[in-house]
Design a protein around this motif. Structure first.
Motif, PDB file in Angstrom:
ATOM      1  N   GLY A   1      -7.981   3.801   5.686  1.00 31.51           N
ATOM      2  CA  GLY A   1      -8.562   2.718   6.069  1.00 31.51           C
ATOM      3  C   GLY A   1      -7.975   1.706   6.345  1.00 31.51           C
ATOM      4  N   HIS A   2      -8.626   0.869   7.405  1.00 28.27           N
ATOM      5  CA  HIS A   2      -7.904  -0.283   8.096  1.00 28.27           C
ATOM      6  C   HIS A   2      -8.966  -1.209   8.395  1.00 28.27           C
ATOM      7  CE1 HIS A   2      -5.337  -2.630  10.482  1.00 28.27           C
ATOM      8  NE2 HIS A   2      -4.030  -2.259   9.987  1.00 28.27           N
TER       9      HIS A   2
ATOM     10  N   LEU B   1     -12.930   6.061   7.841  1.00 23.23           N
ATOM     11  CA  LEU B   1     -11.486   5.833   7.096  1.00 23.23           C
ATOM     12  C   LEU B   1     -10.494   6.957   7.558  1.00 23.23           C
ATOM     13  CD1 LEU B   1     -13.242   5.327   3.547  1.00 23.23           C
ATOM     14  CD2 LEU B   1     -12.304   3.460   5.239  1.00 23.23           C
TER      15      LEU B   1
ATOM     16  N   ASN C   1      -3.631   5.409   7.650  1.00 21.39           N
ATOM     17  CA  ASN C   1      -3.051   4.159   8.400  1.00 21.39           C
ATOM     18  C   ASN C   1      -1.305   4.300   8.116  1.00 21.39           C
ATOM     19  OD1 ASN C   1      -2.096   2.930   5.742  1.00 21.39           O
ATOM     20  ND2 ASN C   1      -4.257   2.354   5.156  1.00 21.39           N
ATOM     21  N   VAL C   2      -0.826   3.444   8.530  1.00 23.28           N
ATOM     22  CA  VAL C   2       0.634   3.321   8.587  1.00 23.28           C
ATOM     23  C   VAL C   2       1.323   3.681   7.251  1.00 23.28           C
ATOM     24  CG1 VAL C   2       1.124   0.943   7.961  1.00 23.28           C
ATOM     25  CG2 VAL C   2       2.680   2.209   9.718  1.00 23.28           C
TER      26      VAL C   2
ATOM     27  N   ARG D   1     -17.353   6.280   7.055  1.00 17.48           N
ATOM     28  CA  ARG D   1     -16.932   4.940   7.092  1.00 17.48           C
ATOM     29  C   ARG D   1     -15.737   4.678   7.829  1.00 17.48           C
ATOM     30  NH1 ARG D   1     -18.934   6.443   2.332  1.00 17.48           N
ATOM     31  NH2 ARG D   1     -20.126   4.673   0.930  1.00 17.48           N
TER      32      ARG D   1
ATOM     33  N   ALA E   1       0.865  -1.187  -0.019  1.00 14.57           N
ATOM     34  CA  ALA E   1       0.037  -0.016   0.010  1.00 14.57           C
ATOM     35  C   ALA E   1       0.814   1.160  -0.064  1.00 14.57           C
ATOM     36  CB  ALA E   1      -1.018  -0.027   1.188  1.00 14.57           C
TER      37      ALA E   1
ATOM     38  N   LEU F   1      -8.701   5.613  -1.877  1.00 12.85           N
ATOM     39  CA  LEU F   1      -7.728   6.455  -1.352  1.00 12.85           C
ATOM     40  C   LEU F   1      -6.811   5.742  -0.620  1.00 12.85           C
ATOM     41  CD1 LEU F   1      -6.374   9.285  -0.594  1.00 12.85           C
ATOM     42  CD2 LEU F   1      -8.145   9.534   0.991  1.00 12.85           C
ATOM     43  N   MET F   2      -5.318   5.319  -1.372  1.00 11.16           N
ATOM     44  CA  MET F   2      -4.335   4.552  -0.694  1.00 11.16           C
ATOM     45  C   MET F   2      -4.091   5.213   0.564  1.00 11.16           C
ATOM     46  SD  MET F   2      -5.013   1.941  -2.827  1.00 11.16           S
ATOM     47  CE  MET F   2      -3.963   0.902  -2.227  1.00 11.16           C
ATOM     48  N   GLY F   3      -3.702   4.111   1.424  1.00  8.28           N
ATOM     49  CA  GLY F   3      -3.080   4.661   2.750  1.00  8.28           C
ATOM     50  C   GLY F   3      -4.024   5.023   3.751  1.00  8.28           C
TER      51      GLY F   3
ATOM     52  N   VAL G   1     -12.732   8.663  -6.039  1.00  8.91           N
ATOM     53  CA  VAL G   1     -12.878   7.965  -4.780  1.00  8.91           C
ATOM     54  C   VAL G   1     -14.228   7.720  -4.134  1.00  8.91           C
ATOM     55  CG1 VAL G   1     -11.955   7.346  -2.498  1.00  8.91           C
ATOM     56  CG2 VAL G   1     -10.583   8.305  -4.132  1.00  8.91           C
TER      57      VAL G   1
ATOM     58  N   LYS H   1     -10.534   2.028  13.464  1.00  9.70           N
ATOM     59  CA  LYS H   1     -11.589   2.591  12.905  1.00  9.70           C
ATOM     60  C   LYS H   1     -11.553   4.265  13.564  1.00  9.70           C
ATOM     61  CE  LYS H   1     -12.979  -0.689  10.614  1.00  9.70           C
ATOM     62  NZ  LYS H   1     -12.579  -0.695   9.197  1.00  9.70           N
TER      63      LYS H   1
HETATM   64  N1  CMC Z   1     -10.804   4.709   0.022  1.00  8.44           N
HETATM   65  C1  CMC Z   1     -11.949   4.566  -0.297  1.00  8.44           C
HETATM   66  N2  CMC Z   1     -12.991   4.045   0.154  1.00  8.44           N
HETATM   67  C2  CMC Z   1     -12.603   2.951   1.026  1.00  8.44           C
HETATM   68  C3  CMC Z   1     -11.103   2.779   1.497  1.00  8.44           C
HETATM   69  C4  CMC Z   1     -10.233   3.681   0.947  1.00  8.44           C
HETATM   70  N3  CMC Z   1      -8.900   3.606   1.120  1.00  8.44           N
HETATM   71  N4  CMC Z   1     -11.117   1.882   2.174  1.00  8.44           N
HETATM   72  C5  CMC Z   1     -12.367   1.388   2.467  1.00  8.44           C
HETATM   73  N5  CMC Z   1     -13.206   2.056   1.905  1.00  8.44           N
HETATM   74  C6  CMC Z   1     -14.742   1.959   1.807  1.00  8.44           C
HETATM   75  C7  CMC Z   1     -15.243   0.680   0.967  1.00  8.44           C
HETATM   76  O1  CMC Z   1     -15.471   1.051  -0.374  1.00  8.44           O
HETATM   77  C8  CMC Z   1     -16.436   0.128   1.618  1.00  8.44           C
HETATM   78  O2  CMC Z   1     -17.261   1.247   1.079  1.00  8.44           O
HETATM   79  P1  CMC Z   1     -19.024   0.724   1.068  1.00  8.44           P
HETATM   80  O3  CMC Z   1     -19.286   0.455   2.530  1.00  8.44           O
HETATM   81  O4  CMC Z   1     -19.632   1.918   0.841  1.00  8.44           O
HETATM   82  O5  CMC Z   1     -18.675  -0.295   0.009  1.00  8.44           O
HETATM   83  C9  CMC Z   1     -16.127   0.750   3.355  1.00  8.44           C
HETATM   84  O6  CMC Z   1     -15.163   1.828   3.108  1.00  8.44           O
HETATM   85  C10 CMC Z   1     -15.650  -0.491   3.927  1.00  8.44           C
HETATM   86  O7  CMC Z   1     -14.586  -0.920   3.326  1.00  8.44           O
HETATM   87  P2  CMC Z   1     -13.929  -2.531   3.437  1.00  8.44           P
HETATM   88  O8  CMC Z   1     -13.377  -2.771   2.109  1.00  8.44           O
HETATM   89  O9  CMC Z   1     -15.064  -3.301   3.590  1.00  8.44           O
HETATM   90  O10 CMC Z   1     -13.015  -2.437   4.572  1.00  8.44           O
HETATM   91  P3  CMC Z   1     -11.929  -3.638   4.824  1.00  8.44           P
HETATM   92  O11 CMC Z   1     -11.912  -3.708   6.319  1.00  8.44           O
HETATM   93  O12 CMC Z   1     -12.243  -4.810   4.017  1.00  8.44           O
HETATM   94  O13 CMC Z   1     -10.625  -3.033   4.003  1.00  8.44           O
HETATM   95  C11 CMC Z   1      -8.374  -2.152   3.631  1.00  8.44           C
HETATM   96  C12 CMC Z   1      -9.589  -2.500   4.778  1.00  8.44           C
HETATM   97  C13 CMC Z   1      -7.316  -1.424   4.598  1.00  8.44           C
HETATM   98  C14 CMC Z   1      -7.971  -3.288   2.898  1.00  8.44           C
HETATM   99  C15 CMC Z   1      -9.032  -0.883   2.993  1.00  8.44           C
HETATM  100  O14 CMC Z   1      -9.387   0.084   3.938  1.00  8.44           O
HETATM  101  C16 CMC Z   1      -8.223  -0.569   1.901  1.00  8.44           C
HETATM  102  O15 CMC Z   1      -8.233  -0.930   0.528  1.00  8.44           O
HETATM  103  N6  CMC Z   1      -7.387   0.806   1.972  1.00  8.44           N
HETATM  104  C17 CMC Z   1      -6.421   1.097   0.969  1.00  8.44           C
HETATM  105  C18 CMC Z   1      -5.114   0.343   1.103  1.00  8.44           C
HETATM  106  C19 CMC Z   1      -4.222   0.470   2.446  1.00  8.44           C
HETATM  107  O16 CMC Z   1      -4.088   1.481   2.547  1.00  8.44           O
HETATM  108  N7  CMC Z   1      -4.058  -0.694   2.686  1.00  8.44           N
HETATM  109  C20 CMC Z   1      -3.001  -0.453   3.996  1.00  8.44           C
HETATM  110  C21 CMC Z   1      -3.667  -1.226   5.131  1.00  8.44           C
HETATM  111  S1  CMC Z   1      -2.588  -0.858   6.526  1.00  8.44           S
HETATM  112  C22 CMC Z   1      -1.114  -1.740   6.315  1.00  8.44           C
HETATM  113  C23 CMC Z   1      -1.363  -3.033   6.660  1.00  8.44           C
HETATM  114  O17 CMC Z   1      -1.878  -3.603   7.656  1.00  8.44           O
HETATM  115  O18 CMC Z   1      -0.748  -3.775   5.562  1.00  8.44           O
END
Ligand code: CMC
Length: 443
Positions: A321-322, A373, A376-377, A371, A286, A317-319, A310, A326
């Protein structure tokens, strides 16, 4: 409840005051009392719930383990709602402020902070194991010039198992201890070799006079000078990043290490699985994705359009959400501060301005607020890595180096946990059932 309802104790004693869950199966009218321990029920307790004797029994369905604990662990505590992260009970803020990565690695592995004598011994042991077998160099040489360093790391750490075939004796505590030291010691060497290979530069051997992060900087950046002297501010910033990334309980890569390790394979192979999992853009990849995103946005004027995209679901939006946090990721706060220290040495990265503005807008926008968001790290770490002159492909590698201590701590806990068995989930089969083979000329 019908008069025919029967109550079956699945296990434990519901009358002794221990908490239980009462479940009524409306298919049969039967009621079951299921023990609750540490706020969880055991999925296997549901197997007793059957419509008749031929029924396999009730299973739980939880793709991506969103509400299933896979282990009992005493290593890392996270309260995602409150934004709390603790290693062995010590708050991440205190460790980042006062500790070093090697001390934190000791803490994660051994469960307690070391005495000075223990820390000296640990540091010595890690330091004298930083060299890798010369054949690893030839092995690295075999990769194409443009190979992704994360793929090289994954391959080379897995290959270490062939250099230490005794490592598969995972039941021997002394054997586990030496592999633990080797893995933590050699990971930066493999990472730096992967980088130097990509840059077309000669590999630099470890310098055992330097600290763990100082030696890593030396293996990355040393050129013709006889001795590389790391800037203490960069050395410390890197050490803090290593502390922040050391462990994060049951994340995707740790789960991969545990799952693969549950087959009782050697720890190098299990860690290679962790590296592979960390490679993905939703996990350790990420920070790479964040930087590419910031480069693409390029100017502050483009931020509103990007945010609209987005919100319309075109991209993330990378970086942000987690799965667990929350709230503001506590590591992101510390990294934001570390960026200032690094930029003092390297000069400000213009992408920082875009990141800060993006964060400000997102934190006020209802889409992200509703949401929950938050940054994150990975939101700021990529900016530091870029300031250090690293290509984006090295970013997940920078995550894998320190996460190795967490993976190994979790692996050690798993192999000694009498409740753990080979990881083997169930499935809900949705395909065809028995049908006769049709010869190809009749299809
Ligand atoms: N940008 C836009 N929308 C988002 C994002 C984001 N970064 N993250 C989650 N959402 C939305 C998603 O579309 C959903 O919306 P809706 O309810 O309308 O469908 C809602 O928020 C819940 O998302 P989710 O996919 O069910 O959440 P998750 O817990 O499965 O995903 C995540 C967690 C980290 C994969 C996700 O937030 C994401 O893809 N973030 C971007 C990638 C990122 O930064 N990853 C690094 C994680 S921290 C380091 C690590 O532990 O590796």
């Amino acid at each position: 409840m019908s008069s025919e309802t029967t109550t079956q104790r699945v296990s434990g004693d519901g009358t002794s005051g221990a908490p239980t869950l009462t479940v009524t199966d409306n298919r049969t009218g039967k009621t079951y009392e299921i023990p609750i321990t540490d706020g969880t029920v055991r999925a296997m307790d549901f197997r007793q719930i059957k419509v008749d004797e031929n029924d396999f029994g009730l299973m739980t369905y939880d793709p991506a383990f969103t509400n299933t604990a896979s282990c009992r662990s005493a290593i890392t505590f996270i309260d995602g709602d409150a934004g709390i992260l603790e290693y062995r009970g010590y708050p991440i803020e205190q460790l980042a402020e006062q500790s070093t990565y090697l001390e934190v690695a000791y803490l994660l592995i051994h469960g307690e902070l070391p005495t000075q004598a223990q820390l000296d011994q640990w540091t010595h042991d890690i330091t004298v194991h930083t060299f890798v077998h010369e054949n690893i160099k030839s092995f690295m040489q075999g990769f194409r010039h443009d190979a992704h360093p994360m793929g090289m790391l994954c391959g080379s750490v897995g290959a270490l198992s062939t250099f230490y075939p005794d490592a598969n004796d995972i039941k021997d505590p002394e054997n586990r201890a030496i592999q633990t030291i080797r893995l933590i010691a050699k990971m930066p060497t493999l990472a730096a070799f992967a980088y130097r290979h990509a840059m077309g530069q000669p590999y630099v051997y470890p310098d055992n006079d330097l600290s763990y992060p100082g030696n890593f900087l030396s293996m990355m950046y040393k050129m013709t000078e006889l001795k590389y002297e790391p800037d203490p501010r960069l050395e410390r910033a890197l050490d803090i990043l290593f502390i922040l990334h050391a462990d994060h309980e049951q994340n995707c890569s740790t789960n991969a290490v545990r799952a693969v390790g549950s087959s009782q394979v050697d720890p190098y192979s299990a860690v290679a699985a962790g590296v592979a999992a960390l490679y993905g853009p939703l996990h350790g990849g990420a920070n790479e994705a964040v930087l590419r995103m910031l480069q693409r946005i390029a100017t502050k004027d483009n931020i509103p359009d990007f945010i609209e995209g987005v919100k319309a679901g075109k991209e993330r939006l990378m970086g942000f959400g987690h799965r667990v946090y929350k709230n503001y990721d506590p590591r992101a706060k510390i990294i934001k501060k570390a960026t200032e220290d690094v930029f003092e040495v390297t000069g400000v990265n213009p992408l920082l301005e875009i990141a800060v503005e993006l964060e400000k807008i997102a934190l006020e926008d209802d889409y992200f607020v509703s949401r929950r968001l938050y940054p994150n790290v990975d939101f700021y770490s990529g900016l530091i890595y870029e300031a250090l002159g690293l290509p984006v492909t090295m970013f997940p590698v920078m995550f894998a180096i320190p996460r190795t201590s967490g993976w190994i701590a979790q692996w050690l806990e798993m192999v000694q946990d009498p409740e753990q068995k080979i990881a083997r989930p169930r499935q809900i089969y949705t395909g065809e059932r028995r049908r006769d083979y049709v010869p190809i000329n009749q299809r």
